[in-house]
Design an enzyme around this catalytic site. Sequence first.
Site, mmCIF file in Angstrom:
data_model
loop_
_atom_site.group_PDB
_atom_site.id
_atom_site.type_symbol
_atom_site.label_atom_id
_atom_site.label_comp_id
_atom_site.label_asym_id
_atom_site.label_seq_id
_atom_site.Cartn_x
_atom_site.Cartn_y
_atom_site.Cartn_z
ATOM 1 N N LYS A 64 3.590 -8.792 4.957
ATOM 2 C CA LYS A 64 3.152 -9.119 3.590
ATOM 3 C C LYS A 64 2.148 -8.082 3.091
ATOM 4 O O LYS A 64 2.144 -7.740 1.905
ATOM 5 C CB LYS A 64 2.544 -10.519 3.537
ATOM 6 C CG LYS A 64 1.242 -10.662 4.300
ATOM 7 C CD LYS A 64 0.596 -12.012 4.106
ATOM 8 C CE LYS A 64 -0.797 -12.008 4.740
ATOM 9 N NZ LYS A 64 -1.565 -13.207 4.413
ATOM 10 N N GLY A 116 -15.391 -9.081 8.324
ATOM 11 C CA GLY A 116 -14.723 -8.849 7.054
ATOM 12 C C GLY A 116 -14.789 -10.106 6.206
ATOM 13 O O GLY A 116 -15.391 -11.114 6.594
ATOM 14 N N ARG A 133 -6.611 -7.464 -1.259
ATOM 15 C CA ARG A 133 -7.055 -6.068 -1.174
ATOM 16 C C ARG A 133 -5.896 -5.080 -1.084
ATOM 17 O O ARG A 133 -5.995 -3.959 -1.576
ATOM 18 C CB ARG A 133 -8.017 -5.898 -0.001
ATOM 19 C CG ARG A 133 -7.377 -5.836 1.344
ATOM 20 C CD ARG A 133 -8.379 -5.739 2.458
ATOM 21 N NE ARG A 133 -9.075 -7.007 2.643
ATOM 22 C CZ ARG A 133 -9.936 -7.230 3.631
ATOM 23 N NH1 ARG A 133 -10.211 -6.269 4.488
ATOM 24 N NH2 ARG A 133 -10.511 -8.395 3.774
#
EC number: 1.1.1.8
Length: 462
Positions: free
Chosen positions: A285, A50, A347
């Site tokens: 978060k 990623g 994201r």
Amino acid sequence: MVGSIEAKSLQSNGSVHHIGLNLEEKLDEFRRLLGKSEKDPLRIVSVGAGAWGSVFAALLQESYGGFRDKFQIRIWRRAGRAVDRETAEHLFEVINSREDILRRLIRRCAYLKYVEARLGDRTLYADEILKDGFCLNMVDTPLCPLKVVTNLQEAVWDADIVVNGLPSTETREVFEEISKYWKERITVPIIISLSKGIETALEPVPHIITPTKMIHQATGVPIDNVLYLGGPNIAAEIYNKEYANARICGAAKWRKPLAKFLRQPHFIVWDNSDLVTHEVMGGLKNVYAIGAGMVAALTNESATSKSVYFAHCTSEMIFITHLLAEEPEKLAGPLLADTYVTLLKGRNAWYGQMLAKGEINRDMGDSISGKGMIQGVSAVGAFYQLLSQSSLSILPSEEKKPVAPVESCPILKTLYKILITREQSTQAILQALRDETLNDPRDRIEIAQSHAFYRPSLLGQP
């Protein structure tokens, strides 16, 4: 390979010899700590490709890759992921807008395949372009070339350090596979997890399992050798040399030397002993970042509305961490900054914005092309499932009878109804904020800090 150590040093402060020497000294010091012999390189593998996992590997390659006899890094990703035509066209534009990248590809005889892909005459694959420095989730930010391996056994069998760049939803499965290749190992590897998220288990009692715990359970590697690296960080910005801080959390044996080894002029790594709070906050978060994106989109970026949301969601985060730990790290400094930047940009916040704007929908799932896994979605479900258990009931001061902890987390409840059961629209997040019966966020924090609701069983402790 990547630019020389001299080039990297010159970028740092113009002192080629001095900085290069410091890098080699840091590398030698860490190698000695691991007991590496002169001709045995330090081997690091990043599992998962990623954005953050790829950037982390690229940072290490740029720092230490020039010392080829002493250092090797490779990155594993699954083979077979095709690059769609739209992404191939955009990637071609990125390449041609950067003279340095264009020259590099021509020099490596790698440019022609991108021309063919742009014309639709060839299919590119994610592992193929990663070798040239293009992460599929971040094609606008070209990285240095990387050694890419698609065979998991080849990637990890002799690694001294394994970096977990996988989503939390894939961590257990992949590390259970890795454990098969480590049965004959004599040395114990170090594992650094970048993953944010949790699993929920309800037996024998409701508790959470963080990625470091998943890795420990899957591999049998002692928990002292499994660490967590948290932000604040946005992967592309860190690679572009924006100044950043991070914390590596875990046992003192490795966190202190790793903090020194990983530290760079623009990427300052501190060490911290509170693995639990940092890792749980890493998952939380992402949960609340989705809501932050919704609020931003629905209020036309109202600073006031976003600040109200920030006050309520951070109070819920503090409440939840005080259920899990008797004396959790305070939500301040880098821990607060990590939360702030994730709610501001990333994201998960992007996902919330796009949902609220109607540009994507929930039927598209939580793996989005060009963005990767939206880890906050599964984390919403996991935290809600855990905190809704009646066996964990608490008695807040305003209640006459015990309630599940989730009843003290109205934003988490609302996100669950939006994302998981889908019984409410994104507008519900604003309704939750504007509920006149909501208490001052400070009340929730004060209740949490009284330690009245601490539940050690939530971490699987007696």
